[in-house]
Motif scaffolding. Structure first.
Motif, PDB file in Angstrom:
ATOM      1  N   ALA A  57     -11.691 -21.228   1.304  1.00  0.00           N
ATOM      2  CA  ALA A  57     -12.308 -20.343   2.007  1.00  0.00           C
ATOM      3  C   ALA A  57     -13.443 -20.799   2.949  1.00  0.00           C
ATOM      4  CB  ALA A  57     -13.077 -19.375   0.988  1.00  0.00           C
ATOM      5  N   ALA A 101      -4.834 -18.119   1.113  1.00  0.00           N
ATOM      6  CA  ALA A 101      -4.396 -18.133  -0.271  1.00  0.00           C
ATOM      7  C   ALA A 101      -3.460 -19.011  -0.719  1.00  0.00           C
ATOM      8  CB  ALA A 101      -3.614 -16.498  -0.506  1.00  0.00           C
ATOM      9  N   VAL A 108      -9.897 -17.034   4.541  1.00  0.00           N
ATOM     10  CA  VAL A 108      -9.652 -17.253   3.527  1.00  0.00           C
ATOM     11  C   VAL A 108      -8.024 -17.427   3.515  1.00  0.00           C
ATOM     12  CG1 VAL A 108      -8.814 -16.236   1.159  1.00  0.00           C
ATOM     13  CG2 VAL A 108     -11.240 -15.870   1.972  1.00  0.00           C
ATOM     14  N   ILE A 125      -7.100 -18.755  -4.371  1.00  0.00           N
ATOM     15  CA  ILE A 125      -7.434 -19.182  -3.204  1.00  0.00           C
ATOM     16  C   ILE A 125      -7.488 -20.727  -2.804  1.00  0.00           C
ATOM     17  CG2 ILE A 125      -9.674 -19.418  -1.700  1.00  0.00           C
ATOM     18  CD1 ILE A 125     -10.540 -16.848  -2.657  1.00  0.00           C
ATOM     19  N   ILE A 142     -11.241 -10.431  -2.415  1.00  0.00           N
ATOM     20  CA  ILE A 142     -12.384 -11.097  -1.927  1.00  0.00           C
ATOM     21  C   ILE A 142     -13.577 -10.416  -2.171  1.00  0.00           C
ATOM     22  CG2 ILE A 142     -13.284 -12.165   0.177  1.00  0.00           C
ATOM     23  CD1 ILE A 142     -10.581 -13.441  -0.841  1.00  0.00           C
ATOM     24  N   ASN A 182     -14.299 -20.075  -3.974  1.00  0.00           N
ATOM     25  CA  ASN A 182     -13.474 -21.109  -4.135  1.00  0.00           C
ATOM     26  C   ASN A 182     -13.157 -21.296  -5.670  1.00  0.00           C
ATOM     27  OD1 ASN A 182     -12.684 -22.322  -1.584  1.00  0.00           O
ATOM     28  ND2 ASN A 182     -14.909 -23.104  -1.508  1.00  0.00           N
ATOM     29  N   VAL A 224      -3.344 -12.686  -3.221  1.00  0.00           N
ATOM     30  CA  VAL A 224      -4.774 -12.603  -2.782  1.00  0.00           C
ATOM     31  C   VAL A 224      -4.991 -11.400  -1.739  1.00  0.00           C
ATOM     32  CG1 VAL A 224      -6.782 -13.582  -1.497  1.00  0.00           C
ATOM     33  CG2 VAL A 224      -5.462 -15.174  -2.946  1.00  0.00           C
TER      34      VAL A 224
END
Length: 290
Positions: free
Chosen positions: A89, A108, A106, A86, A52, A81, A47
């Protein structure tokens, strides 16, 4: 009386000026200046900050310049989400002395294993068996590789059973270097492919791995040094207190996994297991005939 009236008028005027100024500042302060993203584990490969923004690109342009209280935080969280990589979040409104913004934290998912199916398709999973999206940019060699055909329900169940092995590999550098891959048979047996691929090792389940590896060390020391690496195709330590070795068949000289073995460095790594055995453990009671 006129003096008192004058003082009160001045105070009232000052109050109104300050109140209007503060209200103007509050109005400015509550207008969103945009987004700030914080990755809780930034070293992860799965991530990135750009992921994002891509995930919420349809709402990103509607955030700057609008009152922060009008921004629906749950909508942003829901969009984040659903991204498979993820774990969670958290979206909040944040204020500084002269501005306001939307903050996104967030975390990961952390891959702990890579699976390859019989079709050659591969994916990573976290400790709970949740799949991660991977591409050529985020493949990692830092996790054990398993060959298996599993559906989603089987994957979750298998990950629970593999936890002792994953913990053992994480804590044991020699074991990580020794094992190149694991194959999960339909009966649940875990077949380890060592770095020198002249044979495979049947671990059975993922329990008492210290004991199983110790028995394997003894077998290497007492038997393989005499018989050679080519003599057996399978060494099984799945049964407590036993080592069962199967002689190689002439018709089957290729191990279950192929691995380049033209380097003496591979053999030296394999022998690390032998050299690590204390001499006190090399007693006649540990020696068996095979």
């Amino acid at each position: 009386m006129s003096i008192l009236y004058m003082v009160l008028s001045i105070l009232l005027g000052a109050y109104l000026v300050v109140g209007v100024t503060l209200a103007d500042m509050q109005a400015v302060r509550e207008k969103s200046m945009g987004l700030k993203v914080h990755l809780m584990n930034p070293a992860n490969r799965f991530v990135k900050e750009t992921d994002i923004y891509d995930q919420i690109k349809d709402v990103q342009g509607k955030i700057a310049g609008v009152p922060v209280y009008s921004i629906h935080l749950q909508d942003i969280e829901d969009k984040l989400n659903v991204f498979p990589n993820i774990e969670w979040a958290n979206v909040t409104r944040c204020y500084s002395s002269d501005s306001a913004y939307i903050n996104i934290d967030v975390k990961a998912l952390v891959p702990v294993a890579r699976f390859i199916d019989s079709q050659g398709k591969s994916f990573y999973v976290n400790k709970d068996g949740k799949k991660l999206i991977a591409n050529y940019k985020n493949h990692t060699d830092d996790v054990p590789i398993f060959i298996a055909d599993l559906d989603s329900a089987q994957l979750v169940n298998t990950m629970a059973k593999l936890k002792p092995l994953l913990d053992y590999a994480k804590a044991n550098e020699v074991f990580r270097d020794f094992a190149t891959a694991f194959k999960i048979e339909t009966n649940g047996d875990i077949i380890l492919q060592p770095i020198v691929s002249n044979h495979v090792i049947n671990l059975g389940d993922a329990q008492i791995l210290d004991n199983k590896m110790q028995r394997l060390k003894v077998f290497y020391h007492d038997v393989v040094r005499v018989k050679g690496w080519e003599y057996y195709d399978t060494i099984s330590v799945k049964w407590k207190g036993q080592i069962v070795a199967t002689k190689r068949q002439k018709a089957s000289l290729t191990p279950a996994f192929s691995q380049d073995e033209d380097s003496t460095d591979l053999l030296e790594t394999q022998m690390d297991l032998i050299e690590a055995i204390p001499e006190s453990e090399m007693t006649p009671t540990n020696k068996r005939k095979y």
